[in-house]
Every structure is written in structure tokens, then in C-alpha cells.
Scaffold this motif. Structure first.
Motif, PDB file in Angstrom:
ATOM      1  N   THR A  96      45.127  36.938  57.248  1.00 44.01           N
ATOM      2  CA  THR A  96      45.899  37.572  56.614  1.00 44.01           C
ATOM      3  C   THR A  96      48.043  36.828  57.066  1.00 44.01           C
ATOM      4  O   THR A  96      48.810  36.878  56.100  1.00 44.01           O
ATOM      5  CB  THR A  96      45.985  38.648  57.407  1.00 44.01           C
ATOM      6  N   GLU A  97      47.702  35.747  58.089  1.00 44.43           N
ATOM      7  CA  GLU A  97      49.069  35.866  58.123  1.00 44.43           C
ATOM      8  C   GLU A  97      48.845  34.588  57.517  1.00 44.43           C
ATOM      9  O   GLU A  97      51.000  34.410  56.841  1.00 44.43           O
ATOM     10  CB  GLU A  97      48.803  34.892  59.837  1.00 44.43           C
TER      11      GLU A  97
ATOM     12  N   LYS B  72      50.824  36.078  54.058  1.00 43.32           N
ATOM     13  CA  LYS B  72      52.068  36.615  54.072  1.00 43.32           C
ATOM     14  C   LYS B  72      52.564  35.873  54.233  1.00 43.32           C
ATOM     15  O   LYS B  72      54.034  36.018  53.555  1.00 43.32           O
ATOM     16  CB  LYS B  72      52.414  37.464  55.730  1.00 43.32           C
TER      17      LYS B  72
ATOM     18  N   GLU C  83      56.279  35.250  51.316  1.00 45.14           N
ATOM     19  CA  GLU C  83      57.678  35.074  51.702  1.00 45.14           C
ATOM     20  C   GLU C  83      57.873  34.110  51.216  1.00 45.14           C
ATOM     21  O   GLU C  83      58.481  33.830  50.338  1.00 45.14           O
ATOM     22  CB  GLU C  83      57.263  35.382  53.017  1.00 45.14           C
TER      23      GLU C  83
END
Length: 495
Positions: free
Chosen positions: A127-128, A131, A135
Motif C-alpha cells: 500500500t505504501e 501511494k 504521488e
């Protein structure tokens, strides 16, 4: 590490594989360095780790180092009776299989850096990582949008606010005519003169002159600020031309008139003034009065040029009247009253047909009788020409249909007092003053005793005569006159 070979071929090839002659392995490299390759056989990077060799051809010069991850080279041996095909091999590790997905080329440097960072930090969750990729994608879009919009014009309101606040601004990004006109209208709404002037100059530089003039005519406030700017720059010629083009004919005419006044030569100014009158004043009803005055000024300047030319020659030759009264200054550019004074001073007795005659000047410029008498009286008093003053004030000179003098003798007495006229002259004209009270006050102030005594007699003021005895010198002519009046019993004195 376990190495397995699998070869396919006929029985007749058994001798080849079992021969004792030492040969280099088919897959051995010419040098000692080994390479890491992908599934297509393309070299990825040099590998300086352990040397991979076949079972038969061992490189004696290679040094073996234990790899960080176990490597397994798997070859399939052929079964008996099968035909040998091309050798095939597979490079595997104990933890993962190298495939096309893992060795694909990064799309950009930022993605590669992010991927490297993810690989270095094994604690990041899926998930990170997602993200982080999101970005990066968002930042890319913003950067591309910023690069595309860097040359787009900002909002008009933002630019006007920056101009009003004194912050840096640029108008070059406004290309279309509507945007430029919106800029000007917004500045006018803000009532900021500096912004209006800056935008008008920008329009002057970037628009055709016809469009610039047409749009500026619709905005009188912008014309006013533009005119102030041109006047502050001191360019009267451009100002007059622009005002004429913008329809400000009155202002353009006055600007042209100011330009004519800058001429220092009398002849050049006369020609310039005449041209200005014909081109910029004549024919405009609103400028009719100014046109008349300007024509009179041209005529006066022409007359001054003619009189000054003749008088300068007479002064150099010491001819009258300059033999007794030297010429003090030139006549050029003097006002009408001063010119009349000059003519009265040097040419008082000349005939009306003479160009320098005061009477001809009065007639040509329609001057009043009072202007003439007052100016001529000053000239005669300052020149101490009492005979000329008497001629000027004679009844035939000043008595008109009203049978009254044009100028009161109190004004004449004031002129004589400033010129420091002698007492007999003062006495003569003081007695002609109509107002007895004012005459008495003036005579007492300047101690004209004979006038005081005569005025008190006319007023039949016995007590005033008795009190005034202390002001006159005993035994003087004034004292004798006063004693005679006091002894006269025929006079009916007021009690």
C-alpha cells in the motif's frame, strides 16, 4: 551448489562426451568474468562474483567466492535414443526466478529511484509503495501542467492588483486586443494613475496607431493620464500632435501656442504664432475669443518689431528723443499697456498717422480712454514733462459726452505723489479733486498747507482754520493767507 547436465543425442556421440582430452566448456567465457543475462540471452551487467564453469572445463585461474544467494544451473540430460538438440539452460536462485517482469527497464529516473528506494527498504508495504507511485505520478502531471502554462497570461485582476501594490508585473503575455482593453478598463476602475499610464504606453507600443487612437478616444480618463505623462516628459510637440489626433482640439491648440512662445527670435515667433492661429485656432467656434486675442497679439508683435527697428537706429545715432532720454530696454514681447507706456514716454507728441504714436496704438487695439490717460500720465510724471501732462489733462483731451473727466484727479494726484512731483504741481491738481473730505485728508497727510486752508475755507470751517494755525510756520505765505481769512467778516462760517 549442485550442477546437473542433461544432453540429448545418439549413441554414436557417446565417445565425444567420454573422451579424456581436456576441452573448454562450450558455455565458458574467453575471460574469467561471468555475466548475468536475462531470459533472451541479453547481457544485463557484469558479475564479479563466483565463476560458473562446466564439470569438464574448469577455469583454473578463477577464484571462487560464495554467492550471496545460491545459484542453480539446471540442464536436462537426454534419455537414451533421443536426438540431441541445442543446449538449453536455466539460471535460477533458491528464492526467486529471474523473469521478464523483474528485469524490465525503468520508465523514468524518478520511477527508478523510487524502485531502488523500495528495494532498499524491505519494510514498506504494498500500500505504501502504491501511494509513493501515485504521488510521483501526480507531481509529474503538475510539472507538465506548469511547463505548459508558464507562458499563459495571468488573470487581469491579479495583474492590476500587483500594479497597484507596486509589485513586479509583466504585460507582455497579454496578446489579444480584448485582454489589453480589459486591462485598461480594470485600471480605470481602480482609479490608479500609474497603472493607467503604464497600460496606455503598453497599448501604444503593441497596437496599430489607428486602433490605439480609436480605443483611447472612448476613454477620456486614459487620455487625461496620457496627456499628463507626455507633458511631464517635456515633449510638447508630441503632446500637441497626439491631442489633435485624439480629438482634444482646444488642448492641442493651446499646446501649439505654448510652443510658439518658446521662440526667442521676434520674427520667428511672429511667423510661428501666425501659423498657429491659422491652423489650430481659426474656424473653431469654441476658440473664437482666443482667436481674436491671438490675432491682436500677432499685430502687437509686428508693431513692436517695426517700432523697435526704427528706435534702435535713432538711439544709435543719438537722435531725439533718445538724445535726452536714452533707450533703456527693447520693446519685443512686452504687454500692450507697457508698449503704450513706451510710446507715451518717447513718442507722446507724434501724430496719429505715425506707427509709434500712442493714439494710433489706442485706436488700433481698441483701448479705453482711462487706460490711455492713466498710462500717459505715468509716463509724463516719470519724465517730469508737466506741460505734456497738462496737455493730456486738458478738457479737450478727456471731456467726452458725459462732460466729466475720464480719470478722477485723486488718481492723478496719486501718480504725482509716487513720481515725487513738486508742491506747486501737487497743489494744482489737488484743488481739482471733487471730494473735499478726501482732498483735505490728502493735503494734511502730505502737508500741502495752501490746499488745506483753501479746502477749510470752502467748507466754512472756522474752528478747523483756528486749530490749523499751529501747523503752519509763523510769517510764511500760508500763515498770512490763514490770518487774512480769519479777519474776513464777509464769510459766513459754520458754528
Amino acid at each position: 551448489m549442485s550442477v546437473r547436465y542433461s544432453l540429448k543425442g545418439d549413441e554414436e556421440d557417446e565417445g565425444y562426451w567420454n573422451q579424456k582430452e581436456k576441452r573448454q566448456n562450450f558455455f565458458d567465457d574467453a575471460d574469467d568474468e561471468n555475466e548475468i543475462i536475462d531470459w533472451t540471452g541479453t547481457r544485463i551487467e557484469e558479475f564479479t562474483g563466483p565463476q560458473v564453469t562446466s564439470a569438464r572445463g574448469t577455469n583454473k585461474n578463477a577464484s571462487f567466492t560464495k554467492p550471496s544467494r545460491p545459484v542453480e544451473i539446471a540442464n536436462n540430460f537426454p534419455k537414451t535414443g533421443e536426438k540431441i538438440s541445442k543446449p538449453s539452460f536455466r539460471l535460477t536462485t533458491s528464492s526467486e526466478t529471474v523473469g521478464t517482469k523483474n528485469l524490465s527497464k525503468p520508465t523514468s529516473s524518478s520511477a527508478s529511484s523510487l524502485e531502488s528506494a523500495v528495494k532498499r527498504d524491505s519494510k514498506l508495504s504494498h500500500t505504501e509503495v502504491s501511494k509513493l507511485y501515485a504521488e510521483v505520478t501526480s507531481l509529474k502531471r503538475k510539472l507538465q501542467s506548469s511547463e505548459r502554462s508558464r507562458w499563459d497570461a495571468p488573470k487581469v485582476s491579479d495583474t492590476i492588483i500587483r500594479m497597484v501594490m507596486g509589485e513586479p508585473f509583466s504585460l507582455e503575455m497579454y496578446k489579444s486586443l480584448p485582454d489589453k482593453l480589459t486591462l485598461l478598463d480594470s485600471a480605470i476602475e481602480y482609479h490608479d494613475g500609474n497603472s493607467i499610464t503604464a497600460i496606455v504606453l503598453f497599448l501604444k507600443k503593441t497596437l496599430k496607431n489607428s486602433i490605439f487612437i480609436s480605443e483611447l478616444r472612448k476613454r477620456p480618463v486614459a487620455i487625461n493620464h496620457y496627456a499628463v505623462y507626455l507633458r511631464s516628459m517635456g515633449d510638447e510637440e508630441v503632446l500637441a500632435s497626439q491631442l489633435q489626433t485624439l480629438g482634444r482640439k482646444e488642448e492641442a491648440a493651446m499646446c501649439r501656442y505654448r510652443l510658439t512662445l518658446q521662440e526667442s527670435s521676434p520674427q520667428a515667433r511672429y511667423q510661428s504664432m501666425k501659423k498657429c492661429t491659422d491652423l489650430y485656432f481659426e474656424g473653431y467656434k469654441i476658440l473664437h475669443r482666443e482667436t481674436v486675442l491671438l490675432r491682436e497679439q500677432c499685430s502687437l508683435l509686428n508693431k513692436q518689431i517695426l517700432i523697435e527697428g526704427a528706435d534702435s537706429k535713432a538711439s544709435r545715432e543719438r537722435k531725439p528723443p533718445f538724445a535726452d532720454c536714452p533707450k533703456e530696454a527693447e520693446l519685443y514681447f512686452l504687454p500692450l499697456i507697457t508698449t503704450l507706456y513706451y510710446c507715451c514716454k518717447y513718442h507722446f507728441n507724434q501724430s496719429q498717422s505715425s506707427i509709434s504714436s500712442p493714439e494710433s496704438l489706442v485706436k488700433e487695439f481698441n483701448m479705453s480712454e482711462k487706460q490711455y490717460v492713466m498710462t500717459a500720465a505715468k509716463a509724463c510724471a516719470n519724465q517730469r514733462k508737466w506741460a505734456d501732462l497738462e496737455t493730456l489733462l486738458a478738457p479737450k483731451k478727456w471731456i467726452m459726452k458725459t462732460k466729466k473727466p475720464t480719470v478722477g484727479f485723486d488718481r492723478i494726484v496719486g501718480i504725482l505723489l509716487k513720481a515725487k512731483a513738486p508742491n506747486d504741481i501737487l497743489q494744482k491738481y489737488m484743488l481739482m479733486m471733487d471730494d473735499a473730505t478726501k482732498r483735505l485728508e490728502t493735503a494734511k497727510k502730505y502737508k500741502i498747507h495752501s490746499v488745506v486752508i483753501e479746502t477749510l475755507k470752502q467748507m466754512r470751517d472756522l474752528r478747523g482754520l483756528q486749530n490749523y494755525r499751529t501747523e503752519v510756520k509763523y510769517g510764511s505765505s500760508e500763515d498770512i493767507q490763514l490770518q487774512t481769512l480769519l479777519k474776513n467778516t464777509s464769510i459766513k462760517w459754520k458754528t
